[in-house]
Motif scaffolding. Structure first.
Motif, short mmCIF file in Angstrom:
data_model
loop_
_atom_site.label_atom_id
_atom_site.label_comp_id
_atom_site.label_asym_id
_atom_site.label_seq_id
_atom_site.Cartn_x
_atom_site.Cartn_y
_atom_site.Cartn_z
N UNK A 30 31.15 -98.88 26.41
CA UNK A 30 31.20 -99.89 27.35
C UNK A 30 30.41 -99.71 28.35
N UNK A 31 30.38 -100.76 29.34
CA UNK A 31 29.52 -100.77 30.72
C UNK A 31 30.20 -99.46 31.47
N UNK A 32 31.37 -99.36 31.57
CA UNK A 32 31.90 -98.13 32.34
C UNK A 32 31.18 -96.91 32.14
N UNK A 33 30.88 -96.45 30.72
CA UNK A 33 30.07 -95.35 30.56
C UNK A 33 28.86 -95.25 31.02
N UNK A 34 28.28 -96.27 31.40
CA UNK A 34 26.86 -96.31 32.16
C UNK A 34 26.82 -97.01 33.43
N UNK A 35 27.79 -96.62 34.16
CA UNK A 35 27.80 -97.28 35.43
C UNK A 35 26.73 -96.57 36.50
N UNK A 36 26.84 -95.50 36.41
CA UNK A 36 25.84 -94.69 37.14
C UNK A 36 24.43 -95.09 37.02
N UNK A 37 23.81 -95.37 35.39
CA UNK A 37 22.67 -95.80 35.07
C UNK A 37 22.23 -97.29 35.59
N UNK A 38 23.44 -97.88 35.64
CA UNK A 38 23.32 -99.36 35.85
C UNK A 38 23.27 -99.39 37.74
N UNK A 39 23.93 -98.81 38.22
CA UNK A 39 23.69 -98.62 39.79
C UNK A 39 22.23 -98.15 40.11
N UNK A 40 21.91 -97.10 39.58
CA UNK A 40 20.24 -96.75 39.57
C UNK A 40 19.53 -97.89 39.38
N UNK A 41 19.64 -98.79 38.23
CA UNK A 41 18.71 -99.55 38.04
C UNK A 41 19.03 -100.81 39.19
N UNK A 42 19.94 -101.14 39.54
CA UNK A 42 20.15 -102.09 40.60
C UNK A 42 19.36 -101.66 41.85
N UNK A 43 19.47 -100.44 42.35
CA UNK A 43 18.96 -99.78 43.47
C UNK A 43 17.23 -99.58 43.31
N UNK A 44 17.07 -99.44 42.23
CA UNK A 44 15.37 -99.01 41.78
C UNK A 44 14.69 -100.26 41.62
N UNK A 45 15.35 -101.07 40.93
CA UNK A 45 14.70 -102.18 40.28
C UNK A 45 15.44 -103.42 40.26
N UNK A 46 15.88 -103.93 41.48
CA UNK A 46 16.68 -104.95 41.78
C UNK A 46 16.19 -106.37 40.84
N UNK A 47 14.85 -106.52 40.52
CA UNK A 47 14.42 -107.52 39.59
C UNK A 47 14.21 -106.98 38.19
N UNK A 48 14.77 -106.09 37.85
CA UNK A 48 14.73 -105.43 36.44
C UNK A 48 15.40 -106.42 35.57
N UNK A 49 14.81 -106.31 34.33
CA UNK A 49 15.10 -107.06 33.19
C UNK A 49 15.45 -106.35 32.07
N UNK A 50 16.16 -106.98 30.82
CA UNK A 50 16.74 -106.26 29.73
C UNK A 50 16.13 -105.35 29.16
N UNK A 51 14.51 -105.32 29.36
CA UNK A 51 13.73 -104.18 28.58
C UNK A 51 13.80 -102.91 29.79
N UNK A 52 13.80 -103.10 31.01
CA UNK A 52 13.73 -102.28 32.07
C UNK A 52 15.40 -101.49 31.86
#
Length: 179
Positions: A30-52
């Motif tokens: 579930x998402x909780x398992x990947x929260x650190x990766x998610x926060x990294x995506x939001x920080x580094x690529x705020x316009x990231x898409x599903x592929x990113x």
């Protein structure tokens, strides 16, 4: 607030498509398992898409989804009291990736959320969102970014000259990621 800036406020919750990473032993991720990766995506690529997102997870060849196990986590999370006494907010990114079991389980929650709870479903293609969910939501459409905003962002982030930034912004058609 620093907690919001870091996407780590205890009353701000996220749900997003996930897929098992190679070698991952978790049976029902579930998402909780990947929260650190998610926060990294939001920080580094705020316009990231599903592929990113899939690339960051290292699951480019798999299709992620938002499963019924995610729905159970959401129910548990939103049933708790707010940590700071205010509102609880759930942001579900790419909500059209909910599988049918998840959508059916969340239907009542979306229809009647607990007091002081806001649920935001972000979709790229609203036609892919299951109709029973879509019909219970208030729809807000966001406009593409203006050429001026994109050009300004390109000049600041990549130190491009104004003319080059304007040409790129025009070709990007409102999509900063494309620019």
């Amino acid at each position: 607030n620093l907690k919001f800036k870091n996407f780590s406020h205890p009353d701000l919750h996220f749900a997003f498509p996930v897929a098992k990473k190679t070698g991952d032993k978790t049976k029902n991720p579930t998402s909780k398992l990947y929260l650190n990766d998610w926060r990294k995506l939001l920080t580094e690529q705020p316009y990231g898409n599903l592929f990113d997102w899939y690339k960051m997870l290292g699951v480019e060849n798999k299709q992620g989804n938002i499963s019924v196990h995610e729905a159970a986590d959401i129910y548990n999370t939103l049933s708790l009291k707010s940590y700071e006494g205010g509102y609880k907010v759930l942001i579900m990114w790419m909500a059209e990736k909910m599988n049918t079991q998840c959508a059916n389980k969340l239907l009542k929650l979306i229809e009647e959320p607990p007091p002081k709870t806001i649920i935001i479903l972000i979709v790229e293609d609203e036609e892919q969102l299951i109709n029973t969910i879509f019909s219970r939501c208030q729809t807000i459409h966001f406009q593409h970014l203006s050429e001026d905003d994109i050009a300004q962002g390109l000049m600041e982030e990549y130190q491009l000259d104004h003319q080059v930034a304007r040409k790129i912004a025009h070709k990007a058609n409102g999509n900063y990621k494309k620019a």
